[in-house]
Design a protein around this motif. Structure first.
Motif, PDB file in Angstrom:
ATOM      1  N   LEU A   1      -5.010  -0.331  -8.499  1.00 42.88           N
ATOM      2  CA  LEU A   1      -3.947  -1.094  -7.849  1.00 42.88           C
ATOM      3  C   LEU A   1      -4.479  -2.319  -7.108  1.00 42.88           C
ATOM      4  O   LEU A   1      -3.738  -3.258  -6.848  1.00 42.88           O
TER       5      LEU A   1
ATOM      6  N   LYS B   1      -5.193  -4.831  -1.647  1.00 44.03           N
ATOM      7  CA  LYS B   1      -4.060  -4.901  -0.721  1.00 44.03           C
ATOM      8  C   LYS B   1      -3.159  -3.670  -0.782  1.00 44.03           C
ATOM      9  O   LYS B   1      -2.813  -3.101   0.258  1.00 44.03           O
ATOM     10  N   PRO B   2      -2.756  -3.213  -1.984  1.00 40.83           N
ATOM     11  CA  PRO B   2      -1.960  -1.981  -2.036  1.00 40.83           C
ATOM     12  C   PRO B   2      -2.720  -0.785  -1.479  1.00 40.83           C
ATOM     13  O   PRO B   2      -2.143   0.056  -0.778  1.00 40.83           O
TER      14      PRO B   2
ATOM     15  N   ALA C   1       5.752  -2.078   0.265  1.00 37.83           N
ATOM     16  CA  ALA C   1       5.422  -1.420  -1.000  1.00 37.83           C
ATOM     17  C   ALA C   1       5.945  -2.226  -2.181  1.00 37.83           C
ATOM     18  O   ALA C   1       5.249  -2.412  -3.183  1.00 37.83           O
TER      19      ALA C   1
ATOM     20  N   TYR D   1       3.704  -5.390  -2.550  1.00 37.60           N
ATOM     21  CA  TYR D   1       2.327  -5.182  -3.006  1.00 37.60           C
ATOM     22  C   TYR D   1       2.226  -4.417  -4.324  1.00 37.60           C
ATOM     23  O   TYR D   1       1.341  -4.672  -5.128  1.00 37.60           O
ATOM     24  N   PHE D   2       3.133  -3.455  -4.529  1.00 38.97           N
ATOM     25  CA  PHE D   2       2.992  -2.566  -5.670  1.00 38.97           C
ATOM     26  C   PHE D   2       3.693  -3.055  -6.931  1.00 38.97           C
ATOM     27  O   PHE D   2       3.203  -2.829  -8.036  1.00 38.97           O
TER      28      PHE D   2
ATOM     29  N   LYS E   1       1.780  -4.838  -9.531  1.00 37.07           N
ATOM     30  CA  LYS E   1       0.720  -4.008 -10.108  1.00 37.07           C
ATOM     31  C   LYS E   1       1.263  -2.964 -11.076  1.00 37.07           C
ATOM     32  O   LYS E   1       0.500  -2.328 -11.797  1.00 37.07           O
TER      33      LYS E   1
END
Length: 211
Positions: A33, A36-37, A89, A92-93, A96
């Motif tokens: 990931l 950062k995540p 979330a 950042y996620f 990804k």
């Protein structure tokens, strides 16, 4: 001199711990990931009422050389993350997870606590878990991992926890030997990701004798 810290982590210490995950466990889903995540996950564990984290660092320069983290209740830790970190979330996620494989693994990870409970409904349940432990390469063999494990046990003991499980992917023989050496016993397995099973080790926390 090595210090073991259990609270009041700085952002830099959390970032360094996340970097260790990426360096030492590059094959894992979390490492894929990015920093950062991962740092967001580490920060949540460090601040959530359901999280437990211990870091090892050099006292002379505050270099983080290892960490262990887990939860007093993994399911509640995940729920707390989704409630408190929703917008971060997504930010950042989401970039990804733009592949079906990563989306699938994220969903499998979120539903892991429910799968484990269903799988082990015939046995006493341990809601607490040790979720991750890593030490930088140049400090392997110096007892850092053992100290981190011991500090993790003490943190759970102080919270009144009597046992915890350790989910460990099949094939990680070195990790299996370490947890067995520390006194954990393999009690079963569960499929988290479809490629291979996850073994469940259990550690019973002995109550401290008085007098």
């Amino acid at each position: 001199m090595i210090e073991y810290q259990t609270s009041s982590f700085s952002q830099d210490e959390i970032r360094q711990a996340a970097q260790i995950q990426i360096q030492e466990l590059p094959q894992g889903f979390l490492s894929s990931l990015g920093e950062k995540p991962l740092a967001l996950i580490f920060e949540h564990v460090a601040t959530s009422q359901f999280g437990v984290m211990v870091i090892a660092k050099e006292s002379s320069n505050n270099r983080v050389i290892g960490y262990v983290f887990g939860a007093t209740d993994t399911g509640q830790l995940y729920k707390d993350f989704l409630i408190r970190r929703t917008f971060q979330a997504i930010r950042y996620f989401l970039p990804k997870l733009l592949s079906w494989d990563r989306i699938t693994k994220a969903i499998e990870t979120l539903f892991y606590p429910a799968r484990k409970q269903q799988k082990r409904q015939d046995q006493e349940e341990c809601k607490a878990e040790l979720l991750d432990l890593a030490v930088v390469q140049d400090y392997h063999g110096k007892g850092i991992a053992q100290h981190l494990f011991g500090e993790f046990v003490e943190q759970l003991r102080e919270k009144g926890v009597g046992c915890f499980d350790i989910p460990t992917t099949a094939g990680l023989d070195r990790a299996h030997r370490f947890y067995e050496k520390m006194g954990a016993i393999k009690v079963g397995s569960v499929i988290v990701h479809e490629d291979r099973p996850t073994y469940i080790y259990r550690y019973i926390i002995q109550t401290r004798k008085h007098g």
